[in-house]
Structure formats: C-alpha cells, structure tokens
Design a protein around this motif. Structure first.
Motif, PDB file in Angstrom:
ATOM      1  N   GLY A  58       0.703  -1.234   0.086  1.00  0.00           N
ATOM      2  CA  GLY A  58       0.011  -0.005  -0.100  1.00  0.00           C
ATOM      3  C   GLY A  58       0.689   1.335   0.051  1.00  0.00           C
ATOM      4  O   GLY A  58       0.491   2.492  -0.210  1.00  0.00           O
ATOM      5  N   VAL A  59       2.016   1.091   0.125  1.00  0.00           N
ATOM      6  CA  VAL A  59       3.042   2.214  -0.072  1.00  0.00           C
ATOM      7  C   VAL A  59       3.167   2.425  -1.503  1.00  0.00           C
ATOM      8  O   VAL A  59       3.697   1.669  -2.099  1.00  0.00           O
ATOM      9  N   PRO A  60       2.960   3.804  -2.034  1.00  0.00           N
ATOM     10  CA  PRO A  60       3.468   4.018  -3.463  1.00  0.00           C
ATOM     11  C   PRO A  60       4.705   3.978  -3.631  1.00  0.00           C
ATOM     12  O   PRO A  60       5.737   3.911  -2.648  1.00  0.00           O
ATOM     13  N   ALA A  61       5.135   4.593  -4.803  1.00  0.00           N
ATOM     14  CA  ALA A  61       6.461   4.572  -5.316  1.00  0.00           C
ATOM     15  C   ALA A  61       7.174   5.919  -4.473  1.00  0.00           C
ATOM     16  O   ALA A  61       6.671   6.979  -4.124  1.00  0.00           O
ATOM     17  N   THR A  62       8.475   5.856  -3.866  1.00  0.00           N
ATOM     18  CA  THR A  62       9.051   6.662  -3.265  1.00  0.00           C
ATOM     19  C   THR A  62      10.446   6.667  -3.609  1.00  0.00           C
ATOM     20  O   THR A  62      10.928   5.829  -4.523  1.00  0.00           O
ATOM     21  N   ARG A  74       9.471  -9.304   3.963  1.00  0.00           N
ATOM     22  CA  ARG A  74       8.233  -9.843   4.214  1.00  0.00           C
ATOM     23  C   ARG A  74       6.949  -9.281   3.315  1.00  0.00           C
ATOM     24  O   ARG A  74       6.327 -10.061   2.749  1.00  0.00           O
ATOM     25  N   CYS A  75       7.093  -8.366   3.265  1.00  0.00           N
ATOM     26  CA  CYS A  75       6.041  -7.276   2.301  1.00  0.00           C
ATOM     27  C   CYS A  75       6.300  -8.009   1.106  1.00  0.00           C
ATOM     28  O   CYS A  75       5.063  -8.111   0.451  1.00  0.00           O
ATOM     29  N   TRP A  76       7.259  -7.979   0.439  1.00  0.00           N
ATOM     30  CA  TRP A  76       7.363  -8.448  -1.002  1.00  0.00           C
ATOM     31  C   TRP A  76       7.121  -9.809  -1.164  1.00  0.00           C
ATOM     32  O   TRP A  76       6.609  -9.977  -2.363  1.00  0.00           O
ATOM     33  N   ILE A  77       7.437 -10.596  -0.472  1.00  0.00           N
ATOM     34  CA  ILE A  77       7.059 -11.961  -0.405  1.00  0.00           C
ATOM     35  C   ILE A  77       5.725 -12.028  -0.105  1.00  0.00           C
ATOM     36  O   ILE A  77       4.977 -12.863  -1.233  1.00  0.00           O
ATOM     37  N   ASN A  78       5.184 -11.508   0.798  1.00  0.00           N
ATOM     38  CA  ASN A  78       3.434 -11.312   0.827  1.00  0.00           C
ATOM     39  C   ASN A  78       2.807 -10.998  -0.370  1.00  0.00           C
ATOM     40  O   ASN A  78       1.923 -11.589  -0.832  1.00  0.00           O
ATOM     41  N   GLN A  79       3.463  -9.983  -1.208  1.00  0.00           N
ATOM     42  CA  GLN A  79       2.694  -9.429  -2.280  1.00  0.00           C
ATOM     43  C   GLN A  79       3.023 -10.038  -3.441  1.00  0.00           C
ATOM     44  O   GLN A  79       2.152 -10.452  -4.171  1.00  0.00           O
ATOM     45  N   ASP A  80       4.256 -10.494  -3.637  1.00  0.00           N
ATOM     46  CA  ASP A  80       4.536 -11.093  -4.951  1.00  0.00           C
ATOM     47  C   ASP A  80       4.477 -12.510  -5.211  1.00  0.00           C
ATOM     48  O   ASP A  80       4.001 -13.110  -5.994  1.00  0.00           O
ATOM     49  N   GLY A 109       0.265 -13.005  -3.322  1.00  0.00           N
ATOM     50  CA  GLY A 109      -0.782 -11.883  -3.680  1.00  0.00           C
ATOM     51  C   GLY A 109      -1.516 -11.256  -2.585  1.00  0.00           C
ATOM     52  O   GLY A 109      -2.584 -10.744  -2.839  1.00  0.00           O
ATOM     53  N   VAL A 110      -0.938 -10.890  -1.439  1.00  0.00           N
ATOM     54  CA  VAL A 110      -1.688 -10.153  -0.579  1.00  0.00           C
ATOM     55  C   VAL A 110      -1.430  -8.665  -0.964  1.00  0.00           C
ATOM     56  O   VAL A 110      -0.018  -8.115  -1.189  1.00  0.00           O
ATOM     57  N   ARG A 111      -2.275  -7.887  -0.715  1.00  0.00           N
ATOM     58  CA  ARG A 111      -2.440  -6.420  -1.149  1.00  0.00           C
ATOM     59  C   ARG A 111      -2.358  -5.665  -0.071  1.00  0.00           C
ATOM     60  O   ARG A 111      -3.238  -5.926   0.638  1.00  0.00           O
ATOM     61  N   GLY A 112      -2.144  -4.286  -0.122  1.00  0.00           N
ATOM     62  CA  GLY A 112      -2.531  -3.280   0.811  1.00  0.00           C
ATOM     63  C   GLY A 112      -1.514  -3.445   2.053  1.00  0.00           C
ATOM     64  O   GLY A 112      -0.683  -4.480   2.036  1.00  0.00           O
ATOM     65  N   PRO A 113      -2.107  -2.985   3.191  1.00  0.00           N
ATOM     66  CA  PRO A 113      -1.099  -3.096   4.351  1.00  0.00           C
ATOM     67  C   PRO A 113      -0.806  -4.355   4.976  1.00  0.00           C
ATOM     68  O   PRO A 113      -0.055  -4.436   5.725  1.00  0.00           O
ATOM     69  N   ALA A 114      -2.012  -5.254   4.584  1.00  0.00           N
ATOM     70  CA  ALA A 114      -1.784  -6.470   5.073  1.00  0.00           C
ATOM     71  C   ALA A 114      -0.714  -7.175   4.923  1.00  0.00           C
ATOM     72  O   ALA A 114      -0.197  -8.263   5.492  1.00  0.00           O
ATOM     73  N   ALA A 115       0.095  -6.748   3.942  1.00  0.00           N
ATOM     74  CA  ALA A 115       1.308  -7.511   3.236  1.00  0.00           C
ATOM     75  C   ALA A 115       2.366  -7.146   4.205  1.00  0.00           C
ATOM     76  O   ALA A 115       3.370  -7.894   4.009  1.00  0.00           O
ATOM     77  N   TRP A 116       2.227  -6.102   5.019  1.00  0.00           N
ATOM     78  CA  TRP A 116       3.416  -6.036   6.207  1.00  0.00           C
ATOM     79  C   TRP A 116       3.245  -7.038   7.301  1.00  0.00           C
ATOM     80  O   TRP A 116       4.137  -7.114   8.051  1.00  0.00           O
ATOM     81  N   GLN A 117       2.184  -7.794   7.501  1.00  0.00           N
ATOM     82  CA  GLN A 117       1.752  -8.484   8.777  1.00  0.00           C
ATOM     83  C   GLN A 117       2.039 -10.082   8.058  1.00  0.00           C
ATOM     84  O   GLN A 117       1.980 -10.595   7.140  1.00  0.00           O
ATOM     85  N   ARG A 118       2.656 -10.761   9.473  1.00  0.00           N
ATOM     86  CA  ARG A 118       2.672 -12.403   9.276  1.00  0.00           C
ATOM     87  C   ARG A 118       1.395 -12.815   8.969  1.00  0.00           C
ATOM     88  O   ARG A 118       0.413 -12.494   9.512  1.00  0.00           O
ATOM     89  N   GLN A 119       1.617 -13.702   7.793  1.00  0.00           N
ATOM     90  CA  GLN A 119       0.127 -14.306   7.452  1.00  0.00           C
ATOM     91  C   GLN A 119       0.033 -15.625   8.178  1.00  0.00           C
ATOM     92  O   GLN A 119       0.977 -16.072   8.459  1.00  0.00           O
ATOM     93  N   PRO A 120      -1.158 -16.145   7.844  1.00  0.00           N
ATOM     94  CA  PRO A 120      -1.557 -17.424   8.211  1.00  0.00           C
ATOM     95  C   PRO A 120      -0.415 -18.463   7.710  1.00  0.00           C
ATOM     96  O   PRO A 120       0.030 -18.350   6.689  1.00  0.00           O
TER      97      PRO A 120
END
Length: 414
Positions: A280-284, A296-302, A305-316
């Motif tokens: 959920g953080v745009p380009a910086t 963690r965020c990029w693993i969750n996202q890429d 497929g976890v999108r938005g702020p949830a990608a920063w959190q440990r997943q199930p």
C-alpha cells in the motif's frame, strides 16, 4: 508465474496438516548431495521429504522456499561487485545535483561528492576510472554511510525496518541508464568475479574490495533439490533487481522468481531515483525496499498475492514459506516467518543470530559460512539489551512472539 493468493479451504486444511505428515520413504524425494555442518543436511532433507510434492500425496500445493542472495547463496555481494565494475569503467552518469540521488543525502555528502567529482555536463559519464577522489566518496557512502572525512552521509526520518538509505542509493546511482545497461554491467562483473581466485582483492580508488564471488555448492544443490522436489524457489534481496536477476539464473531461478529493489523507469525506459512500493506504500525515493520487514512485504505481495497494508503482517501458516534462508539482520523477518526451516548462514549479525540460537520453535539451523567462515564471536550476542533495531532506529532487546526477552546467546556454530 508468481503464486497467487488463491487457497481454498480444502487446500488450506491439507497444508495445515503438513507439519505432522509422516516422513516418506528413502528415494521418494530427491536427495541432497553436498556436505553441511553437523546434522543440518539431515534436517533439510526431512523438510524436503515432508513438504515436497515429490512425496505424491494427493492435493498437495507447491510449497515455497525463499533465499536472500548476497552471502547466503553466494559468497560476497554482487551489487557491490557491479558498482565497482561500473566505477572502473565510467558507467555512472553525472547528476544535476547529488542531492537528487537520495532523499536523505546530507549537505556534507553533497558537498563532498561535488568537490570530489567536479563539474561537467549533466548526464555525461563520470570519469571515475581516473578520479580516485570521486570513486572513494561514492564507495565510502555505500560502505559506511559517511563521507571520506567521516561526516554522516544520510540523515532524516525513515523506517529502519523498511529501508537503509545507502542500500537504496546504489540503484539510484544508475539513474539515466536502462535496466538492460545495468544487467550488462552485472554480466561483465560476474565474469570477472567468477574468474578471480578465492580471496582475491582489487583496488578501486583507494579502497580495497573483494574481487571474487562464488556460488556456494551447498546452496546450489539445495535449490536444485528443492525445485526437483516440487518447491517454488524465490530469491529476495536488498540489491538491485536487474543485477540480482543476472546472478540468480546461475542457480536456475528466473526473473519472475527474483525479487529485489525495483527502480521506477521514466517514459524512455531509463532508471530514475524512485523505487516501487509495497504493502500500500506508493513509489518513493527509496523509503520502502526489500529490507528487514520489507522482505516480508514483497514475499507476501509477489508470492502470495497479499495486497495493501496486510502485506506487512505475518500471514497464516499456509501463506508463508516452508523454508527461508539468510545471513544478516536484513533477513530476520522473512526467515522467522518460515514454517519448516529457518536456515541461517552465520555472519555474526546480532538480531538474526539471537533468534537462531534461541531456536524458539526448534526449526532454526545455523551453518558457518561455506567459504572463509568467520571466527567465533568472543562475547555473547547482546540479545537481552540492544540487538533489535526498532523502526525509529533505536536499539532494544530481541523478543519472542509471546513478548518474553531472548537471553544473551553465545556463538557456538562457526
């Protein structure tokens, strides 16, 4: 294709039961062939046997393994090797202002770079092969985060578990070049580094840098075995993505499975000082990169497929890697997320080693560096006091998931 977050309830139930699955018989899954420290190979093999689709249990989804790159899969840093090659061959382009290259560059660093690198047409190659002062200032900022005189090179507010400015600065130095240009520099640096003898060094400016890189035979074998066993294997690195992609092909990992710092391109396809965001953080200009929690965020996202702020959190559990490997504190979050094996290459990095030696879940494996291992750390890791880096940069104790403090740990695998 990147694995999408499309897990059904039935598939999740299959995955959730996987840790308790009985080991399969010998020969059902491919076997690791290289020697490891202690009984690490046996532990890794058990994880492959338990989690791999090779066991032939119906309904099994492909498990995921994720590795850091520099000093985890290879000895030495491939982004640094590419930067050194570029400096020796005048491949960096002169910026209009050095302050434009990083949001956190200090006035002292701007002055030092301007003095050392001189003036000239904007966008022209910097003559770093002939100008040792310019080369030295660039390398000092990258290595130490200071100028050659010792002044802080980066300052300001940023999340210390999402970026480090001197890491983000390397791809920013290649502003104006294309990803294909950068990949060609990486390929040239790779040829040199693989040809150089183990232990070789090179003078760049007045700095002495490692001149060689080596793929670790054990990691090459592990990745090959994991892929044959049905794992999807990914690389996640705080280096530059075009550079890492050149190297990851050498272990059979393609660009689609290689995650690193991604530069935003201009309309002509050239690298800019901006980097893609995550969670959920745009380009910086480098505020979010694959670094500590960013990995963690990029693993969750890429991968999941976890999108938005949830990608920063440990997943199930079903949405986390089965095996993860790293060597430094930048890897600690995603390595800790693994559900079967947390593989750590010991480079004496405090937060990672505190968690590894504490071994809270019994799945942490520590291995000495495969080439030129470090000597034993002479004092315990300060886990109970200051081994953890908070988002604001302050230091504190390393804590377990239940909040308890990890006691200081002695270095025992070296």
């Amino acid at each position: 294709m990147r694995q999408l977050l499309a897990w059904t309830l039935a598939a999740a139930a299959v995955l959730a039961a996987a840790p308790a699955a009985q080991p399969v018989g010998r020969g059902a899954c491919p076997r690791l062939a290289t020697a490891w420290y202690g009984d690490n190979r046996a532990h890794l093999q058990r994880a492959i046997d338990a989690r791999g689709t090779c066991a032939g249990r119906p309904g099994r989804l492909r498990p995921v393994a994720v590795f850091d790159w520099d000093n985890t899969v290879v000895k030495n840093d491939v982004t640094d090797a590419t930067l050194a090659w570029a400096l020796r061959h005048d491949r960096l382009l002169r910026p209009a202002r050095w302050k434009d290259t990083s949001a956190w560059l200090t006035a002292a660093a701007d002055r030092a770079l301007t003095r050392a690198c001189g003036s000239g047409p904007v966008g022209a190659p910097l003559p770093t092969s002939r100008n040792a002062r310019c080369t030295d200032e660039i390398l000092a900022l990258r290595e130490r985060g200071t100028t050659m005189s010792g002044a802080p090179a980066f300052a300001g507010t940023f999340d210390h578990r999402r970026t480090v400015p001197q890491y983000a600065w390397v791809p920013q130095l290649f502003t104006g070049r294309t990803p294909a240009d950068l990949a060609s520099y990486a390929a040239a640096a790779r040829r040199e580094a693989l040809a150089a003898p183990v232990g070789a060094t090179r003078r760049v400016g007045t700095h002495t840098l490692p001149a060689y890189v080596r793929y670790y035979d054990q990691q090459r074998d592990l990745i090959r075995t994991l892929r044959r066993a049905g794992f999807d294997v990914y690389i996640v690195s705080a280096g530059s993505e075009p550079i890492t992609e050149v190297w990851s092909r050498g272990v059979g990992v393609d660009a689609a499975h290689t995650i690193a710092i991604r530069s935003v391109l201009d309309r002509h396809g050239r690298i800019t000082p901006w980097t893609e965001g995550c969670g959920g953080v745009p380009a910086t200009r480098g505020a979010v990169i694959p670094y500590i929690d960013g990995k963690r965020c990029w693993i969750n996202q890429d991968v999941y497929g976890v999108r938005g702020p949830a990608a920063w959190q440990r997943q199930p559990w079903p949405h986390r890697p089965a095996l993860a490997g790293g060597d430094a504190d930048t890897d600690v979050t995603f390595v800790a997320d693994a559900t079967a094996v947390h593989l750590v290459i010991n480079r004496n990095k405090p937060e990672l080693m505190c968690r590894a030696y504490d071994d809270a879940d019994g799945h942490w494996l520590v291995n000495p560096m495969f080439l030129e291992p470090l000597p034993r750390r002479s004092t315990p890791y300060p886990c109970a006091t200051n081994a953890y880096t908070a988002p604001d940069g302050t230091r504190g104790p390393v804590r377990r998931e239940d909040g308890s403090v990890v006691p200081d740990q002695r270095d025992t695998v070296y």
